[in-house]
Design a protein around this motif. Structure first.
Motif, PDB file in Angstrom:
ATOM      1  N   PRO A  98       0.821  -1.221   0.000  1.00  0.00           N
ATOM      2  CA  PRO A  98       0.000   0.000   0.000  1.00  0.00           C
ATOM      3  C   PRO A  98       0.856   1.272   0.000  1.00  0.00           C
ATOM      4  CG  PRO A  98      -0.292  -1.263   2.049  1.00  0.00           C
ATOM      5  CD  PRO A  98       0.575  -2.075   1.163  1.00  0.00           C
ATOM      6  N   GLN A  99       2.133   1.117   0.350  1.00  0.00           N
ATOM      7  CA  GLN A  99       3.039   2.284   0.366  1.00  0.00           C
ATOM      8  C   GLN A  99       3.529   2.661  -1.040  1.00  0.00           C
ATOM      9  OE1 GLN A  99       3.679  -0.800   1.211  1.00  0.00           O
ATOM     10  NE2 GLN A  99       5.846  -1.360   1.181  1.00  0.00           N
ATOM     11  N   ALA A 100       3.183   1.872  -2.063  1.00  0.00           N
ATOM     12  CA  ALA A 100       3.621   2.180  -3.448  1.00  0.00           C
ATOM     13  C   ALA A 100       3.081   3.555  -3.856  1.00  0.00           C
ATOM     14  CB  ALA A 100       3.103   1.108  -4.394  1.00  0.00           C
ATOM     15  N   HIS A 101       3.909   4.323  -4.546  1.00  0.00           N
ATOM     16  CA  HIS A 101       3.436   5.660  -4.939  1.00  0.00           C
ATOM     17  C   HIS A 101       4.017   6.072  -6.296  1.00  0.00           C
ATOM     18  CE1 HIS A 101       7.276   7.566  -3.628  1.00  0.00           C
ATOM     19  NE2 HIS A 101       7.269   6.568  -2.750  1.00  0.00           N
ATOM     20  N   ASP A 102       3.579   7.235  -6.766  1.00  0.00           N
ATOM     21  CA  ASP A 102       3.961   7.748  -8.104  1.00  0.00           C
ATOM     22  C   ASP A 102       3.698   6.706  -9.184  1.00  0.00           C
ATOM     23  OD1 ASP A 102       4.797  10.379  -7.515  1.00  0.00           O
ATOM     24  OD2 ASP A 102       6.585   9.562  -6.547  1.00  0.00           O
ATOM     25  N   ILE A 103       2.483   6.179  -9.184  1.00  0.00           N
ATOM     26  CA  ILE A 103       2.144   5.076 -10.093  1.00  0.00           C
ATOM     27  C   ILE A 103       1.684   5.613 -11.460  1.00  0.00           C
ATOM     28  CG2 ILE A 103       0.600   3.090 -10.434  1.00  0.00           C
ATOM     29  CD1 ILE A 103       0.417   3.017  -7.311  1.00  0.00           C
ATOM     30  N   GLU A 104       2.241   5.024 -12.503  1.00  0.00           N
ATOM     31  CA  GLU A 104       1.856   5.383 -13.883  1.00  0.00           C
ATOM     32  C   GLU A 104       1.590   4.094 -14.646  1.00  0.00           C
ATOM     33  OE1 GLU A 104       5.081   8.829 -14.724  1.00  0.00           O
ATOM     34  OE2 GLU A 104       4.960   7.184 -16.165  1.00  0.00           O
ATOM     35  N   VAL A 105       0.550   4.074 -15.461  1.00  0.00           N
ATOM     36  CA  VAL A 105       0.305   2.894 -16.299  1.00  0.00           C
ATOM     37  C   VAL A 105       0.296   3.366 -17.752  1.00  0.00           C
ATOM     38  CG1 VAL A 105      -1.248   0.978 -16.811  1.00  0.00           C
ATOM     39  CG2 VAL A 105      -1.132   1.890 -14.489  1.00  0.00           C
ATOM     40  N   THR A 106       1.155   2.784 -18.587  1.00  0.00           N
ATOM     41  CA  THR A 106       1.178   3.196 -20.000  1.00  0.00           C
ATOM     42  C   THR A 106       1.057   1.978 -20.915  1.00  0.00           C
ATOM     43  OG1 THR A 106       3.576   3.187 -19.823  1.00  0.00           O
ATOM     44  CG2 THR A 106       2.524   5.344 -19.822  1.00  0.00           C
ATOM     45  N   ALA A 107       0.456   2.218 -22.079  1.00  0.00           N
ATOM     46  CA  ALA A 107       0.326   1.134 -23.057  1.00  0.00           C
ATOM     47  C   ALA A 107       1.652   0.967 -23.779  1.00  0.00           C
ATOM     48  CB  ALA A 107      -0.770   1.479 -24.044  1.00  0.00           C
ATOM     49  N   VAL A 108       1.931  -0.229 -24.232  1.00  0.00           N
ATOM     50  CA  VAL A 108       3.129  -0.473 -25.045  1.00  0.00           C
ATOM     51  C   VAL A 108       2.826   0.078 -26.436  1.00  0.00           C
ATOM     52  CG1 VAL A 108       4.536  -2.269 -26.096  1.00  0.00           C
ATOM     53  CG2 VAL A 108       3.758  -2.530 -23.754  1.00  0.00           C
ATOM     54  N   GLY A 109       3.635   1.002 -26.924  1.00  0.00           N
ATOM     55  CA  GLY A 109       3.395   1.571 -28.246  1.00  0.00           C
ATOM     56  C   GLY A 109       4.087   0.754 -29.327  1.00  0.00           C
ATOM     57  N   LEU A 110       4.145   1.334 -30.540  1.00  0.00           N
ATOM     58  CA  LEU A 110       4.799   0.625 -31.638  1.00  0.00           C
ATOM     59  C   LEU A 110       6.266   0.356 -31.305  1.00  0.00           C
ATOM     60  CD1 LEU A 110       4.510  -0.579 -34.469  1.00  0.00           C
ATOM     61  CD2 LEU A 110       5.121   1.653 -35.395  1.00  0.00           C
ATOM     62  N   GLU A 111       6.893   1.306 -30.605  1.00  0.00           N
ATOM     63  CA  GLU A 111       8.300   1.117 -30.253  1.00  0.00           C
ATOM     64  C   GLU A 111       8.482  -0.096 -29.337  1.00  0.00           C
ATOM     65  OE1 GLU A 111      10.292   4.629 -28.942  1.00  0.00           O
ATOM     66  OE2 GLU A 111      12.001   3.484 -28.202  1.00  0.00           O
ATOM     67  N   GLY A 112       7.590  -0.229 -28.365  1.00  0.00           N
ATOM     68  CA  GLY A 112       7.637  -1.387 -27.468  1.00  0.00           C
ATOM     69  C   GLY A 112       7.420  -2.675 -28.241  1.00  0.00           C
ATOM     70  N   ALA A 113       6.453  -2.645 -29.160  1.00  0.00           N
ATOM     71  CA  ALA A 113       6.166  -3.830 -29.973  1.00  0.00           C
ATOM     72  C   ALA A 113       7.380  -4.167 -30.837  1.00  0.00           C
ATOM     73  CB  ALA A 113       4.946  -3.589 -30.840  1.00  0.00           C
ATOM     74  N   PHE A 114       7.985  -3.128 -31.422  1.00  0.00           N
ATOM     75  CA  PHE A 114       9.167  -3.313 -32.272  1.00  0.00           C
ATOM     76  C   PHE A 114      10.276  -3.999 -31.483  1.00  0.00           C
ATOM     77  CE2 PHE A 114      13.275  -1.980 -33.821  1.00  0.00           C
ATOM     78  CZ  PHE A 114      13.162  -2.067 -35.192  1.00  0.00           C
ATOM     79  N   LEU A 115      10.569  -3.456 -30.315  1.00  0.00           N
ATOM     80  CA  LEU A 115      11.676  -3.999 -29.515  1.00  0.00           C
ATOM     81  C   LEU A 115      11.370  -5.424 -29.080  1.00  0.00           C
ATOM     82  CD1 LEU A 115      12.525  -0.866 -27.375  1.00  0.00           C
ATOM     83  CD2 LEU A 115      13.917  -1.893 -29.191  1.00  0.00           C
ATOM     84  N   SER A 116      10.130  -5.646 -28.690  1.00  0.00           N
ATOM     85  CA  SER A 116       9.775  -6.975 -28.204  1.00  0.00           C
ATOM     86  C   SER A 116       9.772  -8.000 -29.346  1.00  0.00           C
ATOM     87  CB  SER A 116       8.410  -6.869 -27.539  1.00  0.00           C
ATOM     88  OG  SER A 116       7.927  -8.123 -27.259  1.00  0.00           O
ATOM     89  N   LEU A 117       9.199  -7.618 -30.490  1.00  0.00           N
ATOM     90  CA  LEU A 117       9.065  -8.582 -31.588  1.00  0.00           C
ATOM     91  C   LEU A 117      10.370  -8.812 -32.340  1.00  0.00           C
ATOM     92  CD1 LEU A 117       5.642  -7.334 -32.975  1.00  0.00           C
ATOM     93  CD2 LEU A 117       6.064  -9.536 -31.890  1.00  0.00           C
ATOM     94  N   THR A 118      11.332  -7.902 -32.185  1.00  0.00           N
ATOM     95  CA  THR A 118      12.586  -8.094 -32.909  1.00  0.00           C
ATOM     96  C   THR A 118      13.716  -8.526 -31.976  1.00  0.00           C
ATOM     97  OG1 THR A 118      13.141  -5.763 -32.735  1.00  0.00           O
ATOM     98  CG2 THR A 118      12.026  -6.451 -34.742  1.00  0.00           C
ATOM     99  N   SER A 119      13.384  -8.773 -30.710  1.00  0.00           N
ATOM    100  CA  SER A 119      14.441  -9.245 -29.813  1.00  0.00           C
ATOM    101  C   SER A 119      14.707 -10.718 -30.098  1.00  0.00           C
ATOM    102  CB  SER A 119      14.043  -9.033 -28.355  1.00  0.00           C
ATOM    103  OG  SER A 119      13.008  -9.920 -28.031  1.00  0.00           O
TER     104      SER A 119
END
Ligand SMILES: Nc1ncnc2c1ncn2[C@@H]1O[C@H](COP(=O)(O)OP(=O)(O)OP(=O)(O)O)[C@@H](O)[C@H]1O
Length: 296
Positions: A266-287
């Motif tokens: 419960p002490q977790a803070h400064d939380i951000e949630v972001t979607a994986v964009g094309l760059e994330g997909a690129f890096l993941s699919l070409t690793s």
């Protein structure tokens, strides 16, 4: 259009089984890390390189016939320009090789170099040379334009202007295939993204489709007291990266991860949630450890 293409250079299997059908009017971005086989694929599409196996058909003809008829226009990486000729002379010379070209003035205008018609090629900047190559590719008034890293030498402003010119071309319903390293160009200008790795197509679809292949989101948070192993054990987590005191938690089920994260820490803070964009997909699919995924 491209069926079962293979090409090796010695031990390097540069293109290892590429099948690709592009519909008239599509604007397709070819993406992939260095050495993925993009240029080799483009060269085979243009008839500049002969495949070891497979076939290339462009509007029902072989690449060489299509180039001779002026139905394909090409802009290649660092294609040579005649140094002593002026921009207008070069474009006029290429126009004279084709049966039903645009006028030179039209090609210069469409590629944004009409003010450079009398300039010698030795006096052009890298970005200007790229635009002249674009004029050369356009002047045959092609149905298919093939561009290998067209904006490589351009600054931000020139790139924007280049794509504005391109837009004028694609608005007329013509087909474009372009290889690029700029993911935002694929995102902004392509209807379809073809992602290559190690000579194969690993993803093929709209930007949204390719992005969604990499399921998930990234949760970033400061989580005092949590170890990397404990975070990795949260539900849905696929990868953890901790930098300074901030964790980046990749997850296939961000709702479940976040619920458990908050109830456990419960002490977790400064939380951000972001979607994986094309760059994330690129890096993941070409690793290196990724299996292929084809949406087509
Ligand atoms: N003429 C050649 N002789 C030998 N090997 C080659 C030749 N052309 C390409 N290769 C090799 O084939 C592989 C694919 O190269 P290719 O240029 O098609 O990749 P690419 O995706 O266009 O890369 P980049 O983004 O760096 O331009 C690479 O390993 C490259 O070294």
């Amino acid at each position: 259009m491209l069926a079962g293409l293979h090409k090796s250079y010695g031990d390097v299997h540069a293109v290892a089984g590429v099948d690709l059908t592009i519909a008239p009017g599509e604007v397709v971005a070819l993406l992939g890390p260095n050495g993925a086989g993009k240029s080799t694929t483009v060269d085979m599409l243009l008839g500049l390189t002969k495949p070891d196996a497979g076939t290339v058909t462009v509007f029902g003809a072989s690449p060489n016939e299509a180039v001779a008829r002026g139905t394909i226009g090409a802009m290649l990486q660092g294609g040579a320009l005649l140094e002593d000729a002026t921009v207008g002379e070069i474009v006029a010379m290429v126009a004279s090789l084709h049966r039903s070209p645009m006028t030179v003035a039209e090609a210069l205008r469409a590629s944004g170099v009409d003010d450079l018609a009398d300039r010698r090629c030795t006096k052009l900047s890298g970005g200007q040379k790229q635009r002249v190559r674009f004029a050369v590719a356009l002047v045959s008034d092609p149905d298919l334009l093939v561009l290998d890293e067209p904006t490589a030498a351009m600054d931000v402003q020139s790139r924007r202007e280049f794509w504005k010119s391109m837009h004028g071309f694609t608005n007329t319903g013509r087909t474009v295939l372009f290889a690029t390293h700029y993911l935002e160009e694929a995102e902004n200008y392509a209807d379809r993204v073809v992602l290559m790795r190690a000579g194969r197509v690993v993803a093929d679809g709209s930007v949204a489709e390719v992005t969604s292949l990499v399921a998930g989101r990234v949760i970033r948070a400061v989580v005092p007291g949590a170890t990397e192993a404990a975070l990795a054990a949260l539900p849905g987590v696929t990868e953890i990266e901790v930098r300074a005191n901030r964790a980046a938690i990749s997850t296939g089920d961000s709702d479940a991860t976040l619920r458990t994260l908050l109830s456990t820490y419960p002490q977790a803070h400064d939380i951000e949630v972001t979607a994986v964009g094309l760059e994330g997909a690129f890096l993941s699919l070409t690793s290196d450890n990724t299996a292929g995924a084809d949406l087509s």
